[in-house]
Design a protein around this motif. Structure first.
Motif, short mmCIF file in Angstrom:
data_model
loop_
_atom_site.label_atom_id
_atom_site.label_comp_id
_atom_site.label_asym_id
_atom_site.label_seq_id
_atom_site.Cartn_x
_atom_site.Cartn_y
_atom_site.Cartn_z
N GLY A 92 0.81 -1.22 0.00
CA GLY A 92 0.00 0.00 0.00
C GLY A 92 0.84 1.26 0.00
O GLY A 92 0.51 2.25 -0.67
N ILE A 93 1.94 1.24 0.73
CA ILE A 93 2.84 2.40 0.75
C ILE A 93 3.48 2.59 -0.62
O ILE A 93 3.55 3.71 -1.15
N ILE A 94 3.94 1.49 -1.20
CA ILE A 94 4.56 1.58 -2.53
C ILE A 94 3.55 2.07 -3.56
O ILE A 94 3.85 2.90 -4.42
N ARG A 95 2.32 1.57 -3.48
CA ARG A 95 1.27 1.95 -4.45
C ARG A 95 0.90 3.42 -4.30
O ARG A 95 0.56 4.09 -5.27
N THR A 96 0.96 3.93 -3.07
CA THR A 96 0.61 5.33 -2.85
C THR A 96 1.59 6.26 -3.56
O THR A 96 1.19 7.28 -4.13
N ASN B 68 4.11 5.21 -5.94
CA ASN B 68 4.47 4.83 -7.30
C ASN B 68 3.33 3.98 -7.85
O ASN B 68 3.23 2.80 -7.55
N LYS B 69 2.51 4.59 -8.66
CA LYS B 69 1.27 3.96 -9.12
C LYS B 69 1.49 2.78 -10.06
O LYS B 69 0.69 1.86 -10.11
N ASP B 70 2.58 2.75 -10.78
CA ASP B 70 2.78 1.72 -11.80
C ASP B 70 3.42 0.44 -11.27
O ASP B 70 3.37 -0.58 -11.93
N LEU B 71 4.03 0.49 -10.10
CA LEU B 71 4.77 -0.66 -9.61
C LEU B 71 3.87 -1.74 -9.03
O LEU B 71 4.10 -2.93 -9.23
N VAL B 72 2.83 -1.36 -8.30
CA VAL B 72 1.92 -2.31 -7.65
C VAL B 72 0.51 -2.05 -8.18
O VAL B 72 0.07 -0.91 -8.26
N GLN B 73 -0.20 -3.12 -8.50
CA GLN B 73 -1.57 -2.98 -8.99
C GLN B 73 -2.54 -3.47 -7.92
O GLN B 73 -2.38 -4.56 -7.38
N MET B 74 -3.54 -2.67 -7.61
CA MET B 74 -4.57 -3.04 -6.63
C MET B 74 -5.93 -2.91 -7.31
O MET B 74 -6.31 -1.82 -7.72
N THR B 75 -6.64 -4.01 -7.41
CA THR B 75 -7.97 -4.00 -8.03
C THR B 75 -8.98 -4.63 -7.10
O THR B 75 -8.65 -5.51 -6.30
N ILE B 76 -10.21 -4.18 -7.20
CA ILE B 76 -11.31 -4.80 -6.46
C ILE B 76 -11.83 -5.99 -7.24
O ILE B 76 -11.91 -7.10 -6.72
N VAL B 77 -12.19 -5.75 -8.46
CA VAL B 77 -12.56 -6.78 -9.43
C VAL B 77 -11.78 -6.48 -10.70
O VAL B 77 -11.29 -5.37 -10.87
N PRO B 78 -11.64 -7.43 -11.59
CA PRO B 78 -10.88 -7.14 -12.82
C PRO B 78 -11.45 -5.93 -13.57
O PRO B 78 -12.64 -5.86 -13.85
N GLY B 79 -10.58 -4.99 -13.81
CA GLY B 79 -10.99 -3.79 -14.54
C GLY B 79 -11.33 -2.61 -13.65
O GLY B 79 -11.48 -1.50 -14.13
N VAL B 80 -11.47 -2.80 -12.34
CA VAL B 80 -11.80 -1.71 -11.42
C VAL B 80 -10.63 -1.53 -10.46
O VAL B 80 -10.46 -2.30 -9.53
N ASP B 81 -9.83 -0.50 -10.70
CA ASP B 81 -8.67 -0.24 -9.85
C ASP B 81 -9.05 0.63 -8.66
O ASP B 81 -9.95 1.47 -8.74
N PRO C 32 -8.25 3.75 -6.40
CA PRO C 32 -7.49 4.99 -6.60
C PRO C 32 -6.22 4.98 -5.74
O PRO C 32 -6.21 4.46 -4.62
N SER C 33 -5.16 5.56 -6.25
CA SER C 33 -3.87 5.48 -5.55
C SER C 33 -3.90 6.20 -4.20
O SER C 33 -3.17 5.82 -3.30
N ILE C 34 -4.75 7.19 -4.04
CA ILE C 34 -4.84 7.89 -2.76
C ILE C 34 -5.48 6.99 -1.69
O ILE C 34 -5.20 7.14 -0.50
N LEU C 35 -6.31 6.04 -2.10
CA LEU C 35 -6.96 5.14 -1.15
C LEU C 35 -6.23 3.81 -0.96
O LEU C 35 -6.68 2.97 -0.19
N SER C 36 -5.11 3.64 -1.62
CA SER C 36 -4.44 2.34 -1.55
C SER C 36 -3.85 2.07 -0.17
O SER C 36 -3.88 0.93 0.30
N LEU C 37 -3.33 3.06 0.52
CA LEU C 37 -2.80 2.83 1.86
C LEU C 37 -3.90 2.50 2.87
O LEU C 37 -3.76 1.53 3.62
#
Length: 95
Positions: free
Chosen positions: A40-44, A46-59, A61-66
């Motif tokens: 979550g810290i890395i995703r916050t 650097n958006k391209d390094l870690v991918q976080m999705t709820i369902v396929p196709g729905v990412d 937001p990087s501000i909410l990743s942590l």
């Protein structure tokens, strides 16, 4: 004396399966919770390094990743703590 050996015979096979399984499960979940927060810290930042999705196709937001990763880590830690308590209770039961 025979009753004592009967107890060992009854509990030996399940113990060989239950104790290692619960130990690996609880420590693995604790490790995964730390990895989730790090992700979550890395995703916050650097958006391209870690991918976080709820369902396929729905990412997410990087501000909410942590916050999402912290909630997920807390859930993992609660399950890990519960399985560790269950392991301690099982060991106490077979003694």
């Amino acid at each position: 004396m025979l009753l004592r050996y009967k107890k060992y015979a009854i509990f030996s096979l399940p113990t060989l399966v239950i104790v290692p399984t619960l130990f690996v499960f609880s420590t693995g979940l604790a490790l995964c919770s730390a990895i989730a927060v790090i992700g979550g810290i890395i995703r916050t930042f650097n958006k391209d390094l870690v991918q976080m999705t709820i369902v396929p196709g729905v990412d997410i937001p990087s501000i909410l990743s942590l916050p999402v990763s912290i909630v997920f880590a807390v859930i993992l830690l609660l399950i890990s703590f519960s399985s560790w308590k269950l392991l301690k209770r099982y060991i106490k039961f077979i003694r």
